[in-house]
Enzyme design. Structure first.
Site, short mmCIF file in Angstrom:
data_model
loop_
_atom_site.label_atom_id
_atom_site.label_comp_id
_atom_site.label_asym_id
_atom_site.label_seq_id
_atom_site.Cartn_x
_atom_site.Cartn_y
_atom_site.Cartn_z
N CYS A 1 32.13 14.27 55.10
CA CYS A 1 31.59 12.84 55.42
C CYS A 1 32.55 11.98 56.10
CB CYS A 1 31.14 11.96 53.81
SG CYS A 1 32.62 11.90 52.87
N HIS B 1 35.87 -2.08 56.69
CA HIS B 1 34.80 -1.82 56.22
C HIS B 1 33.70 -2.70 56.87
CE1 HIS B 1 36.98 -0.03 52.77
NE2 HIS B 1 36.01 1.06 53.18
N ASP C 1 40.80 10.76 55.46
CA ASP C 1 42.02 10.97 54.60
C ASP C 1 42.68 12.48 54.71
OD1 ASP C 1 42.61 8.33 53.60
OD2 ASP C 1 40.89 8.64 52.35
N ARG D 1 46.29 6.68 58.99
CA ARG D 1 45.20 6.78 59.85
C ARG D 1 45.16 5.22 60.37
NH1 ARG D 1 40.41 7.05 55.11
NH2 ARG D 1 39.06 5.28 56.12
N GLU E 1 40.07 15.50 50.01
CA GLU E 1 40.65 14.64 51.14
C GLU E 1 42.34 14.76 50.75
OE1 GLU E 1 39.25 10.85 50.84
OE2 GLU E 1 39.26 10.66 48.86
#
Ligand code: PEP
Ligand code: MG
Length: 835
Positions: free
Chosen positions: A615, A302, A568, A578, A544
């Site tokens: 997104c 993040h 995802d 990931r 996702e």
């Protein structure tokens, strides 16, 4: 009195972490225990971490332990056992995210040929930043002036007692929610605050009439100097721990207003930190933060996502200790190559001047698209939106050209704190975002906690497969009040803007129905309380989890809109983590199976008259954009700095051609085939003649072969003929390595047939002064870059024709003395028979 000897087998010697283990054990006994390093002759109190560090015990040093007192026999017995069995294993090297199996990208030849002093990590946020390298948390005590003066010694001692207790408490609290490396570091800090010698030194200064501040600083310097004298570099670097603890002590006694947080920047700075929490990042003054280097943190952590959205050049996986000697000096952080340049020589200055020039030209060109709607060549509109993680990002996102906020990740509002934010705090944040949006739409995603986004106060136990576990919507039933609070805050704020609600990680109809029930309840409550909110706030889900693709028709009956979370969806569809570097090759969104899934869901959603965007990080990837346009998505949401470039790219595409491209891509069998298809597509996108004025420059001030190859390759990037100028330049260098392309007479013809040039070109540059080109001198450079997929032997034909012509003095003269770009263009076209 008992004694015994032992040999230190610790690779990094006795620094704070191993010393804290010895100290903890020794403090269980009342006997006096001393540790003498036979090599240095220095001895110290084994009940004090600092004293132990002061003995400068390194790998292979013989040490004599002396124990005297009532419980000396038990102490001897236990200490001997500990030093023999456990001590050699008590110092695992600090974890570093730059694991040895993650290969760093090779640096481009134009850079590496300059032999620049640098350190390399992984580039995660593009851009170039210059500033003073500063370690977050590292304090310079020499800069602290106007220290508080002393009260009576007893008052000062009382203050110190409270200060010490409060630092111990704060570190202990942090320890409860820390893991691995962080907890080892905190443990070492705790041992320093509790250290006998440390506390005695402070008290001695207080009794001599000093204030707490003076005593702390004198103590920090005393132990700092002691450690700095160590013969081990590793140990010297531990001095930071002492400074860190002492500063915490100053803050706890005098408050953070008096001793401001070390996140305060005073000049253009490149920040170096082991780790930085998202909230620490948000605290930093972005006008002075020129770059960020994190030892830890992946490309989708993040803090990194935030750094990207604030356009702060960032590198991860770089060992902070390797840079410790450069702290305080001027550095350049290159967020494209992932390097930090520590010695700024003249060639370095010129290299980065050229980089900045290219960026500036491209940025100016893209700025024209920033505030326009994104439309394709034939006029089809696509909404381009921004991803944000806090309302403070919203104004900048709109300034960058966002037409909406396509993803407001809210979990960061819950992280790095001791309890969840309350309804009013959230309401204010959402209202702030609405104000910045000024009527534009904002999709607020409800909390996606769990997986790689832990929140300590929820006490969610660690899991073996966190991404497949207790995450996002799956935790809502247990924390239903927290979920309702968030819904209430969003609904209340919906009275002041165009808000939409989106739920992450939905995998079944049961979850959708449950969420709708809770939402209905919350609405009902608000109505009852007569709290205003917009009655029609659309409800969407993240697409996702692959199961949703198979019930998409049913979801369309319940849900207003969808947003594809490609990060995802790729990991769940391909069953590939990931964040795991080992399987990074299988994590590829160009897989035909993935493209077919996207096509299926977009078609289905549109067939039901609903809206669908995307997104994930894929949205900002220029190379994949034609496929996303071919899908016919309603919106693409991305980090804000990528918006203008995306709008420009869209303006050059035709959505019908993109659709055909997607159809072909879905019929490919491998990722490689899709990549090849995309490369061919790019080649057909622009008509550009082989010789053109915008690839000719006369009388340039370039001073080396590297500068020439770089400038010409960069120009091909600027003119839209190539996407990766460094890769194109590397292909040119591969040729130069076999034989230098100087032809004599001041001419050189570097050349390559490369996959990195999309529209073949002959670039020309005449230099103000000749330079060395291998064994020759060159002043007139004609660079041939031909597309790998271009027809037959065009490359060799042009090359040999040029080489033959250059043998003629009058052709050379005409080129050398041409007064305009146009003259050179006409001459080359005529002689190479390209007209
Ligand atoms: C995604 O999965 O693509 C997404 C946008 O969500 P996050 O990266 O926050 O999981
Ligand atoms: Mg996701």
């Amino acid at each position: 009195m008992k004694t015994f000897s032992f040999c230190c087998e610790l690779l990094n010697g006795v620094h704070a972490r191993p010393a804290s283990h010895v100290e903890a054990l020794c403090n269980q006994f009342c006997s006096e225990i001393t540790w003498q390093n036979q090599r240095t002759g220095m001895s110290g109190n084994a009940k004090s971490v600092l004293s132990l560090i002061g003995t400068d015990t390194l790998l292979g040093d013989e040490c004599l332990i002396t124990i005297s007192g009532q419980d000396e026999d038990t102490a001897l017995d236990q200490l001997k056992r500990f030093l023999t069995n456990e001590f050699p294993h008590c110092d695992e090297p600090l974890q570093n995210s730059q694991s040895s199996d993650v290969a760093l990208a090779p640096l481009p030849r134009n850079f590496s040929n300059l032999n620049i002093d640098h350190q390399q990590g992984r580039a995660v946020s593009d851009g170039i930043g210059r500033g003073i390298l500063s370690m977050m948390g590292a304090v310079n005590f020499d800069n602290l002036d106007n220290l508080p003066s002393a009260l009576s010694p007893s008052d000062e001692q009382q203050q110190m007692k409270h200060g010490l207790a409060s630092v111990v408490k704060s570190i202990s609290i942090q320890l409860t929610s820390s893991e691995h490396t962080e907890s080892q570091v905190l443990q070492a800090h705790l041992s320093i605050v509790n250290d006998e010698e440390f506390q005695q030194t402070i008290i001695r200064h207080l009794t001599e009439g000093r204030s707490c501040a003076e005593a702390i600083i004198a103590t920090a310097k005393h132990f700092g100097d002691m450690i700095k004298n160590s013969s081990s570099q590793y140990m010297k670097e531990r001095e930071l721990d002492i400074r860190d603890v002492c500063y915490q002590l100053l803050q706890s006694i005098y408050g953070e207003e008096r001793f401001v947080s070390q996140t305060q920047l005073l000049e253009p700075t490149v920040c170096l930190a082991q780790d930085l929490t998202p909230s620490q990042f948000l605290e930093l003054d972005k006008s002075l933060l020129k770059g960020l280097i994190l030892s830890h943190g992946g490309s989708t952590s993040h803090t990194v996502i935030l750094a990207r959205s604030f356009a702060i050049p960032t590198i991860v996986g770089l060992d902070a200790e390797a840079l410790s000697e450069c702290i305080g000096s001027h550095v350049i952080l290159d967020g494209h190559l992932g390097v930090i340049v520590t010695d700024i020589t003249k060639p370095v200055e010129r290299y980065y001047e050229q980089e900045q020039k290219v960026k500036q030209i491209v940025a100016t060109r893209q700025a024209k698209y920033r505030d326009l709607a994104a439309t394709t060549k034939e006029g089809k509109a696509y909404e381009i939106a921004a991803n944000i993680a806090h309302s403070v990002e919203a104004p900048q996102a709109f300034l960058n050209g966002a037409e909406a906020i396509g993803l407001f990740r809210t979990e960061m509002l819950y992280m790095d704190r001791t309890c969840a934010p309350d309804e009013n705090e959230l309401y204010n944040i959402f209202c702030q975002a609405c104000e910045a949006a000024n009527g534009k739409s904002i999709i607020v995603r409800t909390i996606d906690i769990g997986g790689d986004k832990p929140v300590a106060y929820l006490n969610i136990p660690a899991e073996n497969n966190p991404f497949l576990g207790y995450r996002a919507v799956r935790i809502y039933p247990e924390f239903v009040e927290m979920f309702k609070t968030q819904l209430r805050a969003i609904l209340r704020a919906s009275a002041h803007g165009n808000l939409k609600i989106m739920i992450p990680m939905i995998s079944s109809m049961e979850e959708i129905l449950w969420v709708k029930d809770v939402l209905a309840e919350v609405r009902q409550e608000l109505r009852k309380e007569q709290v205003p909110f917009a009655e029609r706030v659309p409800l969407g889900i993240m697409l996702e989890v692959p199961s949703i693709a198979f019930i998409i028709d049913q979801c369309c009956e319940e849900i207003d809109f969808f947003s594809i979370g490609s990060n995802d969806l790729t990991q769940y569809l391909m069953a590939v983590d990931r964040d795991n570097a080992k399987v990074v090759n299988s994590y590829n969104s160009l897989n035909p199976a993935f493209l077919r899934t996207l096509d299926h869901v977009v078609r289905e959603v549109h067939r039901h008259g609903k809206w669908i965007g995307l997104c994930g990080e894929l949205g900002a990837k220029g190379s994949v954009l034609p496929l996303l346009i071919g899908l016919g998505l309603d919106e693409i949401s991305m980090n804000a700095p990528s918006i203008a470039a995306t709008k420009e790219r869209i303006s050059k595409l035709d959505s019908r051609e993109c659709r055909q491209l997607l159809n072909k891509a879905m019929n490919c069998r491998t990722v490689h085939e899709v990549e090849h298809l995309l490369a061919q597509f790019r080649m057909t996108q622009a008509e550009a003649p082989l010789v053109a004025k915008d690839c000719i420059s006369l009388d340039l001030d370039l001073r080396s072969k590297e500068e020439v190859i770089k400038t010409l390759a960069d120009n091909l990037f600027i003119t839209g003929r190539c996407r990766y100028p460094n890769k194109l330049a590397d292909d040119l260098w591969a040729r130069e390595d076999v034989f230098s392309t100087g032809l004599g007479f001041g001419f050189a013809i570097p050349h390559t047939k490369s996959e990195h040039i999309e529209q073949s070109a002959i670039s020309v540059c005449r230099l103000a002064n000749p330079i060395a080109w291998g064994d020759e001198q060159a002043q007139f450079i004609i660079m041939l870059t031909l597309n790998k997929h271009a027809a037959g032997d065009q490359h060799m034909k042009i090359f040999s024709k040029l080489a033959r012509k250059i043998m003629h003095a009058d052709f050379r003269d005409q080129l050398m003395h041409a007064s305009t770009d146009e003259q050179v263009e006409a001459l080359l076209k005529q002689e190479l028979e390209l007209v």
